[in-house]
Design a protein around this motif. Structure first.
Motif, PDB file in Angstrom:
ATOM      1  N   ALA A   1      33.419  99.658  31.808  1.00 47.76           N
ATOM      2  CA  ALA A   1      33.644 100.199  33.144  1.00 47.76           C
ATOM      3  C   ALA A   1      35.080  99.965  33.580  1.00 47.76           C
ATOM      4  CB  ALA A   1      32.681  99.548  34.131  1.00 47.76           C
ATOM      5  N   SER A   2      35.696 101.014  34.122  1.00 46.72           N
ATOM      6  CA  SER A   2      37.052 100.888  34.643  1.00 46.72           C
ATOM      7  C   SER A   2      37.267 101.976  35.693  1.00 46.72           C
ATOM      8  CB  SER A   2      38.095 101.033  33.528  1.00 46.72           C
ATOM      9  OG  SER A   2      39.402 101.088  34.095  1.00 46.72           O
ATOM     10  N   ALA A   3      37.214 101.578  36.964  1.00 48.46           N
ATOM     11  CA  ALA A   3      37.427 102.532  38.051  1.00 48.46           C
ATOM     12  C   ALA A   3      38.815 103.158  37.961  1.00 48.46           C
ATOM     13  CB  ALA A   3      37.229 101.835  39.399  1.00 48.46           C
ATOM     14  N   ALA A   4      39.802 102.363  37.532  1.00 47.89           N
ATOM     15  CA  ALA A   4      41.168 102.874  37.423  1.00 47.89           C
ATOM     16  C   ALA A   4      41.257 103.981  36.374  1.00 47.89           C
ATOM     17  CB  ALA A   4      42.126 101.731  37.080  1.00 47.89           C
ATOM     18  N   TRP A   5      40.603 103.789  35.221  1.00 49.18           N
ATOM     19  CA  TRP A   5      40.622 104.835  34.194  1.00 49.18           C
ATOM     20  C   TRP A   5      39.737 106.007  34.586  1.00 49.18           C
ATOM     21  CZ3 TRP A   5      44.196 106.018  31.075  1.00 49.18           C
ATOM     22  CH2 TRP A   5      45.028 105.056  30.511  1.00 49.18           C
ATOM     23  N   ASP A   6      38.664 105.765  35.325  1.00 45.53           N
ATOM     24  CA  ASP A   6      37.849 106.877  35.830  1.00 45.53           C
ATOM     25  C   ASP A   6      38.725 107.797  36.687  1.00 45.53           C
ATOM     26  OD1 ASP A   6      35.687 105.739  34.562  1.00 45.53           O
ATOM     27  OD2 ASP A   6      34.715 105.047  36.409  1.00 45.53           O
ATOM     28  N   THR A   7      39.538 107.202  37.552  1.00 43.08           N
ATOM     29  CA  THR A   7      40.437 107.975  38.414  1.00 43.08           C
ATOM     30  C   THR A   7      41.510 108.668  37.589  1.00 43.08           C
ATOM     31  OG1 THR A   7      40.078 106.442  40.252  1.00 43.08           O
ATOM     32  CG2 THR A   7      42.062 107.814  40.352  1.00 43.08           C
ATOM     33  N   ALA A   8      42.097 107.954  36.647  1.00 45.31           N
ATOM     34  CA  ALA A   8      43.182 108.517  35.841  1.00 45.31           C
ATOM     35  C   ALA A   8      42.717 109.679  34.974  1.00 45.31           C
ATOM     36  CB  ALA A   8      43.805 107.427  34.967  1.00 45.31           C
ATOM     37  N   THR A   9      41.488 109.599  34.454  1.00 42.71           N
ATOM     38  CA  THR A   9      40.988 110.662  33.576  1.00 42.71           C
ATOM     39  C   THR A   9      40.218 111.734  34.338  1.00 42.71           C
ATOM     40  OG1 THR A   9      38.922 109.481  33.111  1.00 42.71           O
ATOM     41  CG2 THR A   9      40.780 109.099  31.602  1.00 42.71           C
ATOM     42  N   GLY A  10      39.768 111.428  35.548  1.00 42.49           N
ATOM     43  CA  GLY A  10      38.971 112.373  36.310  1.00 42.49           C
ATOM     44  C   GLY A  10      37.551 112.479  35.800  1.00 42.49           C
ATOM     45  N   SER A  11      37.109 111.491  35.025  1.00 41.50           N
ATOM     46  CA  SER A  11      35.766 111.483  34.453  1.00 41.50           C
ATOM     47  C   SER A  11      35.129 110.127  34.702  1.00 41.50           C
ATOM     48  CB  SER A  11      35.861 111.745  32.949  1.00 41.50           C
ATOM     49  OG  SER A  11      34.598 111.725  32.347  1.00 41.50           O
ATOM     50  N   THR A  12      33.871 110.135  35.154  1.00 36.75           N
ATOM     51  CA  THR A  12      33.153 108.878  35.373  1.00 36.75           C
ATOM     52  C   THR A  12      31.903 108.852  34.527  1.00 36.75           C
ATOM     53  OG1 THR A  12      33.993 108.765  37.631  1.00 36.75           O
ATOM     54  CG2 THR A  12      32.077 107.404  37.109  1.00 36.75           C
ATOM     55  N   PRO A  13      31.769 107.920  33.629  1.00 36.52           N
ATOM     56  CA  PRO A  13      32.786 106.956  33.206  1.00 36.52           C
ATOM     57  C   PRO A  13      33.878 107.638  32.385  1.00 36.52           C
ATOM     58  CG  PRO A  13      30.883 106.749  31.776  1.00 36.52           C
ATOM     59  CD  PRO A  13      30.533 107.778  32.838  1.00 36.52           C
ATOM     60  N   TRP A  14      35.018 107.008  32.290  1.00 37.74           N
ATOM     61  CA  TRP A  14      36.173 107.605  31.611  1.00 37.74           C
ATOM     62  C   TRP A  14      35.859 108.012  30.178  1.00 37.74           C
ATOM     63  CZ3 TRP A  14      37.801 105.390  27.141  1.00 37.74           C
ATOM     64  CH2 TRP A  14      37.437 104.070  26.908  1.00 37.74           C
ATOM     65  N   HIS A  15      34.917 107.323  29.524  1.00 43.55           N
ATOM     66  CA  HIS A  15      34.600 107.575  28.119  1.00 43.55           C
ATOM     67  C   HIS A  15      33.481 108.592  27.921  1.00 43.55           C
ATOM     68  CE1 HIS A  15      31.168 104.854  28.662  1.00 43.55           C
ATOM     69  NE2 HIS A  15      32.018 104.083  29.334  1.00 43.55           N
ATOM     70  N   ALA A  16      32.998 109.212  29.016  1.00 52.31           N
ATOM     71  CA  ALA A  16      31.873 110.143  28.927  1.00 52.31           C
ATOM     72  C   ALA A  16      32.175 111.349  28.038  1.00 52.31           C
ATOM     73  CB  ALA A  16      31.472 110.622  30.320  1.00 52.31           C
ATOM     74  N   THR A  17      33.403 111.803  28.028  1.00 54.31           N
ATOM     75  CA  THR A  17      33.745 112.989  27.239  1.00 54.31           C
ATOM     76  C   THR A  17      34.358 112.650  25.884  1.00 54.31           C
ATOM     77  OG1 THR A  17      35.897 113.141  28.330  1.00 54.31           O
ATOM     78  CG2 THR A  17      34.082 114.395  29.308  1.00 54.31           C
TER      79      THR A  17
END
Length: 87
Positions: free
Chosen positions: A33-49
């Motif tokens: 989990a990383s809220a900062a990377w979720d914001t940076a990638t525009g994907s929650t969670p950042w690793h979903a895609t």
């Protein structure tokens, strides 16, 4: 930071990243989990895609029989060289 063969835990994103315009994949990072990377990638969670990186291609090795034949060939060449040196 995408396509850099990064491994291990997810690093903190640099402050200069634009929201929803960054990517971490494909890399071999440990999803966490990383809220900062979720914001940076525009994907929650950042690793979903993220998809799994391609598997490494195994290095071919010689079988036991191939090694035996190679050793026999080397021994044959060595014996021929010794015969030529005899007086």
């Amino acid at each position: 930071m995408e396509n850099n063969q990064l491994t291990g835990p997810v690093p903190a994103p640099p402050a200069a990243l634009v929201a929803s315009a960054s990517a971490l994949c494909p890399n071999q990072l440990t999803p966490s989990a990383s809220a900062a990377w979720d914001t940076a990638t525009g994907s929650t969670p950042w690793h979903a895609t993220c998809s799994a990186p391609p598997a490494a291609t195994p290095v071919p090795t010689l079988s036991e029989w191939a090694l035996i034949l190679l050793a026999l060939g080397a021994a044959t060449v060595g014996m021929a060289a010794l015969r030529r040196k005899q007086f």
